[in-house]
Design an enzyme around this catalytic site. Structure first.
Site, mmCIF file in Angstrom:
data_model
loop_
_atom_site.group_PDB
_atom_site.id
_atom_site.type_symbol
_atom_site.label_atom_id
_atom_site.label_comp_id
_atom_site.label_asym_id
_atom_site.label_seq_id
_atom_site.Cartn_x
_atom_site.Cartn_y
_atom_site.Cartn_z
ATOM 1 N N GLY A 1 5.347 -1.828 -7.045
ATOM 2 C CA GLY A 1 6.422 -1.316 -8.464
ATOM 3 C C GLY A 1 7.614 -2.486 -8.519
ATOM 4 C CG ASP A 2 9.308 -3.200 -12.409
ATOM 5 O OD1 ASP A 2 8.962 -4.234 -12.076
ATOM 6 O OD2 ASP A 2 9.515 -2.136 -11.896
ATOM 7 C CD GLU B 1 9.912 -7.911 -0.277
ATOM 8 O OE1 GLU B 1 9.081 -8.684 0.015
ATOM 9 O OE2 GLU B 1 10.412 -6.706 -0.418
ATOM 10 N N GLY C 1 4.153 1.052 -8.794
ATOM 11 C CA GLY C 1 5.091 1.451 -7.894
ATOM 12 C C GLY C 1 4.991 2.717 -8.665
ATOM 13 N N PRO D 1 0.599 -1.458 0.070
ATOM 14 C CG PRO D 1 0.312 -1.364 1.888
ATOM 15 C CD PRO D 1 0.338 -2.142 1.206
#
Length: 369
Positions: free
Chosen positions: A80-81, A86, A111, A23
């Site tokens: 985002g990337d 992760e 993102g 978030p």
């Protein structure tokens, strides 16, 4: 007819998706955008979404590393990337990684960079868009349910880390801009423009040795034949999933240990002063930066760009402006080189500058992939 080497799958209907959502990514609107724009589309497409909201760094990594994934048909990352980085590395830490990384992955841009989302939008033949238009395009791709393979690059560092990367590795100007502009993430993609202008004013050089194995080089006599210069979901070549004992990861067959010189059939760049070195495996560096127009999801290529010392600030700015349309190689800057490779090694002369992998900061040290 799909391109050679590509096969397609189709998500089941109804489909169960685990949505991993950060978030706080980018402008901080991911959760709102998911509920307003994405969820109604998924419901219509008969996709049941379980939303997992991350609360800290590595939360998604731990979730996919430890969870029973059989309850979901697809993993969806809305962020985002960095969050997808992760997730990919969490999957690769599982004992059953070879099966886990065949689980379909989807990226929904939430993102500020959204490079993979922009790349997939480009591969789908859509116009270059950003913000809500890009999110809706990617959600529509998810709703259609068609999925295919994506290359992963295996990175090894001098300190012994092994990372798996789906987007890029960088050192120098671009990586410095990426990390330093984090404080402007509320601006969305405009953070990169602001960061670029700030770093142009204090242009630095980075000393190091860059070596690579060209994509069209003939295999060395000792080199095993491979179908692809990168690791990819599932073991490379003809091995069946789970072919490595006890979850062992595949060997980097194209690389020798970092303590040894690179093989003789590699190319060593004679110059050792760079403005940046950037290895990218997807087309886009950001939602409006088309860095490697020739890249595809599963082309077995690392698209290596490096900018040598001697470039002026004006030319560097021209390159980044041209990159919006993917025409930066037409600027004919003699210091800029582009070469498709299967493997590379970078050995910094000092621990100067920031290294990044998939947009995430990495300690500056020798690395190869």
């Amino acid at each position: 007819c799909p391109p050679a080497g590509l096969s397609y799958g189709l998500l089941p209907r109804p489909c169960r998706a685990l949505v991993l959502l950060n978030p706080l990514s980018g402008p901080g609107l991911a959760l709102k955008d998911f509920h307003v724009l994405v969820q109604p589309m998924l419901a219509e497409a008969d996709i049941a979404a379980t939303v997992f909201i991350t609360e800290r760094a590595q939360h998604a990594h731990e979730k996919v590393r430890d969870e029973d994934l059989s309850q979901w048909d697809a993993l969806v990352v809305m962020s985002g990337d960095g969050l997808l980085h992760e997730v990919v590395n969490g999957l690769m830490e599982r004992r059953d990684w070879a099966a886990a990384v065949t689980k379909p992955l989807c990226i929904l841009p939430g993102g500020s960079g959204n490079a993979l989302a922009a790349s997939i939008n480009y591969y789908a033949g859509n116009e270059q868009v950003s913000k809500h238009e890009l999110l809706i395009n990617c959600a529509f791709i998810l709703c259609k349910g068609l999925h295919t393979q994506m290359d992963l690059v295996s990175l090894s560092t001098a300190s012994g880390r092994r990372l798996f990367s789906f987007l890029s590795f960088g050192w120098g100007f671009i990586s410095d801009v990426d990390i330093a502009s984090e404080k402007y993430r509320k601006l969305g993609n405009a953070r990169f423009t602001l960061g670029t202008l700030q770093h142009l004013a204090r242009l630095q050089l980075y000393r190091g040795r860059l070596s690579y194995l060209p994509a069209d080089a003939a295999p060395a006599p000792h080199e095993p034949p491979v179908t692809n210069g990168t690791s990819r979901p599932g073991p490379a070549g003809t091995e069946a999933p789970g072919a490595w004992p006890n979850g062992a990861l595949p060997e980097d067959s194209l690389l020798v240990p970092l303590q040894q010189p690179v093989p003789e059939h590699w190319t060593v760049v004679p110059e050792e002063e760079f403005v940046f070195v950037y290895a990218i495996y997807q087309s886009h560096l950001g939602s409006d930066l088309l860095m490697a127009p020739a890249a595809r999801l599963h082309d077995g290529r690392i698209h290596l760009f490096f900018l040598k010392a001697g470039v002026t600030r004006v030319t560097l700015l021209k390159l980044f402006l041209a990159m919006e349309k993917g025409t930066h190689l037409d600027v004919h800057c003699p210091q800029l080189r582009y070469v498709p490779v299967r493997a590379f090694r970078l050995e910094p002369r000092a621990a100067a500058g920031v290294m990044t992998v998939d947009g995430e900061a990495l300690a500056c040290e020798p690395v190869q992939g």
